[in-house]
Write a protein that holds these residues in place. Structure first.
Motif, PDB file in Angstrom:
ATOM      1  N   SER A 111      48.699  58.727 -21.705  1.00 24.00           N
ATOM      2  CA  SER A 111      50.232  59.945 -21.921  1.00 24.00           C
ATOM      3  C   SER A 111      51.693  59.466 -22.255  1.00 24.00           C
ATOM      4  N   ASP A 112      51.263  57.626 -21.760  1.00 25.44           N
ATOM      5  CA  ASP A 112      52.598  57.211 -21.558  1.00 25.44           C
ATOM      6  C   ASP A 112      52.648  56.544 -22.726  1.00 25.44           C
ATOM      7  N   ASP A 113      51.596  56.152 -23.600  1.00 26.19           N
ATOM      8  CA  ASP A 113      51.385  55.921 -24.986  1.00 26.19           C
ATOM      9  C   ASP A 113      50.526  54.413 -24.457  1.00 26.19           C
ATOM     10  N   SER A 114      50.408  54.138 -23.321  1.00 26.52           N
ATOM     11  CA  SER A 114      49.583  52.913 -23.570  1.00 26.52           C
ATOM     12  C   SER A 114      48.403  52.806 -23.382  1.00 26.52           C
ATOM     13  N   VAL A 115      47.603  51.688 -23.292  1.00 31.91           N
ATOM     14  CA  VAL A 115      45.901  51.794 -23.633  1.00 31.91           C
ATOM     15  C   VAL A 115      45.390  50.993 -22.090  1.00 31.91           C
ATOM     16  N   GLN A 116      44.176  51.893 -21.877  1.00 33.94           N
ATOM     17  CA  GLN A 116      43.220  51.535 -20.865  1.00 33.94           C
ATOM     18  C   GLN A 116      42.578  51.038 -21.503  1.00 33.94           C
ATOM     19  N   PRO A 117      42.147  49.454 -20.932  1.00 37.28           N
ATOM     20  CA  PRO A 117      41.255  48.810 -21.253  1.00 37.28           C
ATOM     21  C   PRO A 117      39.833  49.579 -21.494  1.00 37.28           C
ATOM     22  N   ALA A 118      38.696  49.164 -22.072  1.00 40.10           N
ATOM     23  CA  ALA A 118      37.320  49.609 -22.275  1.00 40.10           C
ATOM     24  C   ALA A 118      36.468  48.795 -20.731  1.00 40.10           C
ATOM     25  N   PHE A 119      36.230  48.954 -19.414  1.00 37.71           N
ATOM     26  CA  PHE A 119      35.741  47.758 -19.070  1.00 37.71           C
ATOM     27  C   PHE A 119      34.010  48.920 -17.932  1.00 37.71           C
ATOM     28  N   GLY A 120      33.596  47.465 -17.527  1.00 39.27           N
ATOM     29  CA  GLY A 120      32.195  47.829 -17.133  1.00 39.27           C
ATOM     30  C   GLY A 120      31.656  46.865 -16.027  1.00 39.27           C
ATOM     31  N   TYR A 121      30.661  47.191 -15.743  1.00 35.29           N
ATOM     32  CA  TYR A 121      29.783  45.881 -15.118  1.00 35.29           C
ATOM     33  C   TYR A 121      28.074  45.982 -15.522  1.00 35.29           C
ATOM     34  N   TYR A 122      27.632  44.645 -15.602  1.00 31.74           N
ATOM     35  CA  TYR A 122      26.382  44.668 -15.720  1.00 31.74           C
ATOM     36  C   TYR A 122      25.708  44.207 -14.423  1.00 31.74           C
ATOM     37  N   SER A 123      24.056  44.298 -13.745  1.00 35.87           N
ATOM     38  CA  SER A 123      23.990  43.512 -12.868  1.00 35.87           C
ATOM     39  C   SER A 123      22.747  42.155 -13.748  1.00 35.87           C
ATOM     40  N   GLY A 124      23.197  41.111 -13.087  1.00 31.44           N
ATOM     41  CA  GLY A 124      22.976  39.869 -13.951  1.00 31.44           C
ATOM     42  C   GLY A 124      23.550  39.199 -15.021  1.00 31.44           C
ATOM     43  N   THR A 125      23.616  37.998 -15.110  1.00 30.26           N
ATOM     44  CA  THR A 125      24.615  36.796 -15.663  1.00 30.26           C
ATOM     45  C   THR A 125      24.263  36.854 -16.693  1.00 30.26           C
ATOM     46  N   PRO A 126      24.776  37.858 -17.850  1.00 26.95           N
ATOM     47  CA  PRO A 126      24.488  37.440 -19.294  1.00 26.95           C
ATOM     48  C   PRO A 126      25.984  36.365 -19.453  1.00 26.95           C
ATOM     49  N   ALA A 127      25.156  35.567 -20.565  1.00 20.92           N
ATOM     50  CA  ALA A 127      26.448  34.221 -21.800  1.00 20.92           C
ATOM     51  C   ALA A 127      27.432  35.581 -22.409  1.00 20.92           C
ATOM     52  N   SER A 128      27.062  36.401 -22.232  1.00 19.16           N
ATOM     53  CA  SER A 128      27.813  37.295 -23.309  1.00 19.16           C
ATOM     54  C   SER A 128      27.296  38.601 -23.230  1.00 19.16           C
ATOM     55  N   ILE A 129      28.100  39.649 -24.085  1.00 22.44           N
ATOM     56  CA  ILE A 129      28.195  41.404 -23.988  1.00 22.44           C
ATOM     57  C   ILE A 129      29.508  42.158 -24.760  1.00 22.44           C
ATOM     58  N   THR A 130      28.241  42.213 -25.892  1.00 22.27           N
ATOM     59  CA  THR A 130      28.879  42.843 -27.835  1.00 22.27           C
ATOM     60  C   THR A 130      28.913  43.883 -27.418  1.00 22.27           C
ATOM     61  N   VAL A 131      29.266  44.984 -28.515  1.00 19.10           N
ATOM     62  CA  VAL A 131      28.869  46.122 -29.216  1.00 19.10           C
ATOM     63  C   VAL A 131      29.555  45.933 -30.300  1.00 19.10           C
ATOM     64  N   LYS A 132      29.460  46.966 -31.154  1.00 16.39           N
ATOM     65  CA  LYS A 132      28.846  46.833 -32.252  1.00 16.39           C
ATOM     66  C   LYS A 132      30.481  48.257 -32.652  1.00 16.39           C
ATOM     67  N   GLU A 133      31.565  47.726 -33.729  1.00 17.52           N
ATOM     68  CA  GLU A 133      32.480  48.960 -34.109  1.00 17.52           C
ATOM     69  C   GLU A 133      31.850  49.548 -35.388  1.00 17.52           C
ATOM     70  N   ALA A 134      31.559  50.365 -36.315  1.00 15.31           N
ATOM     71  CA  ALA A 134      31.942  50.512 -37.510  1.00 15.31           C
ATOM     72  C   ALA A 134      31.638  48.913 -38.823  1.00 15.31           C
ATOM     73  N   GLY A 135      30.499  48.213 -38.608  1.00 17.27           N
ATOM     74  CA  GLY A 135      30.293  46.571 -38.795  1.00 17.27           C
ATOM     75  C   GLY A 135      30.508  45.778 -38.483  1.00 17.27           C
ATOM     76  N   ARG A 136      31.085  46.355 -36.981  1.00 17.32           N
ATOM     77  CA  ARG A 136      31.947  44.780 -36.779  1.00 17.32           C
ATOM     78  C   ARG A 136      31.413  44.172 -35.180  1.00 17.32           C
ATOM     79  N   THR A 137      32.042  42.746 -35.382  1.00 14.48           N
ATOM     80  CA  THR A 137      31.048  42.912 -33.608  1.00 14.48           C
ATOM     81  C   THR A 137      32.567  42.669 -32.705  1.00 14.48           C
ATOM     82  N   LEU A 138      32.126  43.537 -30.934  1.00 15.54           N
ATOM     83  CA  LEU A 138      33.395  43.161 -30.390  1.00 15.54           C
ATOM     84  C   LEU A 138      32.635  42.020 -29.225  1.00 15.54           C
ATOM     85  N   THR A 139      33.675  40.936 -28.657  1.00 15.50           N
ATOM     86  CA  THR A 139      33.264  40.523 -27.222  1.00 15.50           C
ATOM     87  C   THR A 139      33.529  40.538 -26.507  1.00 15.50           C
ATOM     88  N   ALA A 140      32.686  41.002 -25.235  1.00 20.62           N
ATOM     89  CA  ALA A 140      33.776  41.037 -24.150  1.00 20.62           C
ATOM     90  C   ALA A 140      34.176  40.249 -23.484  1.00 20.62           C
TER      91      ALA A 140
END
Length: 212
Positions: free
Chosen positions: A133-162
């Motif tokens: 409500s103050d126009d700031s942005v809280q980042p998306a976050f989570g956790y993974y049980s394991g030790t990945p080298a990378s985590i990604t998500v697709k966004e409308a044809g783009r690949t975002l890397t965590a």
């Protein structure tokens, strides 16, 4: 606590993926003087958590988010917690909040597993990016049980890397977050995935994206 603008929950598409559930220290500036146990304890007292949700902690090291800040300029952090804020099936959860003066951690929102156990290999329910409500942005976050080298998500044809960080409290647990500067529309996120160094997909676990 700041008012959040949306309340909902979605499950990210995982086409072609496994089904959910398959799843000596030196002190800076000290001219090379070793830090003793007593001096280290004095230099880094344990942070104090304040929480309307009765979160207790922090568990393990506090994870800094690379300079991301809230609307008032306080740095965002992620840290492990226990207490009533954590779902009954879990031994721990992860809180996002800010570090306040006096080494105080203000818990703003906590995620934890509610299906199975908190350490089942793979993803666990994560929190989407939120406009506050103050126009700031809280980042998306989570956790993974394991030790990945990378985590990604697709966004409308783009690949975002965590961004990734290893949690010190439970070996093999990886905390991740997405820089809001990389995100255009998290409503279009699909195919969240974790990969090893060779690019092979790791177990999906429980993939769920909460937007509240």
């Amino acid at each position: 606590m700041r008012r959040i603008l949306t309340v909902a929950a979605v499950v990210l598409s995982t086409a072609g993926c496994a089904a959910p559930g398959t799843a000596p220290t030196w002190q800076a500036g000290a001219s090379g003087v070793p830090v003793t146990a007593s001096s280290r304890a004095k230099a880094t007292p344990k942070p104090r958590v304040v929480s309307e949700n009765k979160a207790k902690g922090p568990l393990g090291d506090v994870i800094e988010l690379g300079g991301l800040k809230d609307g008032s300029g306080q740095p965002y952090v992620i840290f492990g917690v226990t207490g009533p804020v954590v779902n009954e099936t879990s031994d721990f959860g992860f809180a996002i909040g800010v570090r306040l003066p006096g080494n105080v951690l203000q818990e703003e929102l906590t995620i934890s597993e509610y299906v199975g156990t908190a350490t089942t290999p793979g993803f666990h329910p994560m929190q989407a990016q939120m406009e506050l409500s103050d126009d700031s942005v809280q980042p998306a976050f989570g956790y993974y049980s394991g030790t990945p080298a990378s985590i990604t998500v697709k966004e409308a044809g783009r690949t975002l890397t965590a961004r990734l960080a290893t949690w010190s409290e439970v070996p093999g647990t990886t905390v991740f977050w997405f820089d809001p500067a990389d995100v255009r529309d998290s409503d279009q996120w699909t195919d969240l995935g974790a990969y090893d160094a060779a690019g092979a997909r790791l177990p999906d676990g429980h993939i769920e994206l909460a937007t509240f």
